[in-house]
Design a protein around this motif. Sequence first.
Motif, PDB file in Angstrom:
ATOM      1  N   ILE A 190      54.095  50.715  37.086  1.00 46.62           N
ATOM      2  CA  ILE A 190      52.720  50.332  37.375  1.00 46.62           C
ATOM      3  C   ILE A 190      52.626  48.818  37.333  1.00 46.62           C
ATOM      4  O   ILE A 190      53.075  48.184  36.382  1.00 46.62           O
ATOM      5  N   ILE A 191      52.035  48.262  38.379  1.00 45.60           N
ATOM      6  CA  ILE A 191      51.879  46.809  38.478  1.00 45.60           C
ATOM      7  C   ILE A 191      50.387  46.482  38.467  1.00 45.60           C
ATOM      8  O   ILE A 191      49.629  46.990  39.302  1.00 45.60           O
ATOM      9  N   ILE A 192      49.987  45.660  37.535  1.00 45.92           N
ATOM     10  CA  ILE A 192      48.590  45.241  37.411  1.00 45.92           C
ATOM     11  C   ILE A 192      48.442  43.864  38.056  1.00 45.92           C
ATOM     12  O   ILE A 192      49.204  42.952  37.755  1.00 45.92           O
ATOM     13  N   ARG A 193      47.455  43.757  38.932  1.00 51.32           N
ATOM     14  CA  ARG A 193      47.182  42.472  39.591  1.00 51.32           C
ATOM     15  C   ARG A 193      45.799  41.979  39.151  1.00 51.32           C
ATOM     16  O   ARG A 193      44.792  42.620  39.469  1.00 51.32           O
ATOM     17  N   ASN A 194      45.788  40.866  38.470  1.00 45.67           N
ATOM     18  CA  ASN A 194      44.522  40.303  38.008  1.00 45.67           C
ATOM     19  C   ASN A 194      43.685  39.762  39.160  1.00 45.67           C
ATOM     20  O   ASN A 194      42.486  39.577  39.026  1.00 45.67           O
ATOM     21  N   THR A 195      44.315  39.518  40.298  1.00 37.82           N
ATOM     22  CA  THR A 195      43.604  38.946  41.441  1.00 37.82           C
ATOM     23  C   THR A 195      43.122  40.005  42.429  1.00 37.82           C
ATOM     24  O   THR A 195      42.567  39.660  43.462  1.00 37.82           O
ATOM     25  N   SER A 196      43.335  41.287  42.126  1.00 34.04           N
ATOM     26  CA  SER A 196      43.004  42.345  43.093  1.00 34.04           C
ATOM     27  C   SER A 196      41.501  42.575  43.240  1.00 34.04           C
ATOM     28  O   SER A 196      41.063  43.121  44.244  1.00 34.04           O
ATOM     29  N   GLY A 197      40.734  42.223  42.242  1.00 34.98           N
ATOM     30  CA  GLY A 197      39.295  42.468  42.306  1.00 34.98           C
ATOM     31  C   GLY A 197      38.918  43.869  41.855  1.00 34.98           C
ATOM     32  O   GLY A 197      37.753  44.191  41.728  1.00 34.98           O
ATOM     33  N   GLU A 234      41.265  51.310  37.355  1.00 30.02           N
ATOM     34  CA  GLU A 234      41.285  51.797  38.725  1.00 30.02           C
ATOM     35  C   GLU A 234      42.661  51.558  39.356  1.00 30.02           C
ATOM     36  O   GLU A 234      43.177  52.408  40.084  1.00 30.02           O
ATOM     37  N   GLN A 235      43.267  50.414  39.071  1.00 29.27           N
ATOM     38  CA  GLN A 235      44.608  50.127  39.588  1.00 29.27           C
ATOM     39  C   GLN A 235      45.627  51.125  39.033  1.00 29.27           C
ATOM     40  O   GLN A 235      46.484  51.629  39.770  1.00 29.27           O
ATOM     41  N   ILE A 236      45.520  51.417  37.743  1.00 28.97           N
ATOM     42  CA  ILE A 236      46.426  52.381  37.118  1.00 28.97           C
ATOM     43  C   ILE A 236      46.233  53.749  37.752  1.00 28.97           C
ATOM     44  O   ILE A 236      47.197  54.413  38.149  1.00 28.97           O
ATOM     45  N   LYS A 237      44.989  54.163  37.862  1.00 31.18           N
ATOM     46  CA  LYS A 237      44.657  55.473  38.428  1.00 31.18           C
ATOM     47  C   LYS A 237      45.205  55.610  39.847  1.00 31.18           C
ATOM     48  O   LYS A 237      45.851  56.604  40.176  1.00 31.18           O
ATOM     49  N   GLU A 238      44.981  54.612  40.675  1.00 33.64           N
ATOM     50  CA  GLU A 238      45.441  54.661  42.068  1.00 33.64           C
ATOM     51  C   GLU A 238      46.960  54.731  42.165  1.00 33.64           C
ATOM     52  O   GLU A 238      47.499  55.468  42.993  1.00 33.64           O
TER      53      GLU A 238
END
Length: 127
Positions: free
Chosen positions: A3-10, A15-19
């Motif tokens: 899992i990659i978390i992007r602080n700039t994704s908005g 939600e990023q984890i879930k997706e």
Amino acid sequence: MRIIIRNTSGKPIYEQIKEQIKEAILSDELNEGDMLPSIRQLASELKISVVTTTRAYSDLEQEGFIVNIQGKGCFVSPKDNELVREQLFRKIEDGFAAAINAAKIAKLPEKELLQILKSMLEGNPYE
């Protein structure tokens, strides 16, 4: 699964984890019965709050992608073909919406847009 978390994704982190977990399930990277990292383990690996991972797992469970077995952990649920179909349908709609918006900006006539789609369906995206 990574899992990659992007602080700039908005998008919120949960939600990023879930997706990303959904994508791993839909693409068969994760299969029925596979165990997910514990909430605490995932939070530690990603250096985020346990509350955030709890929210992601809770949403995934409500949507039917995972099941939480008390005392044992979270596991990938059996695939419901209707659920998978609905998720893929939503992904297709999102892709079409982005393509249509780009075509409008480029002032591409509908006929040309449909020709691009037809070519891509035939496996010749650059004709």
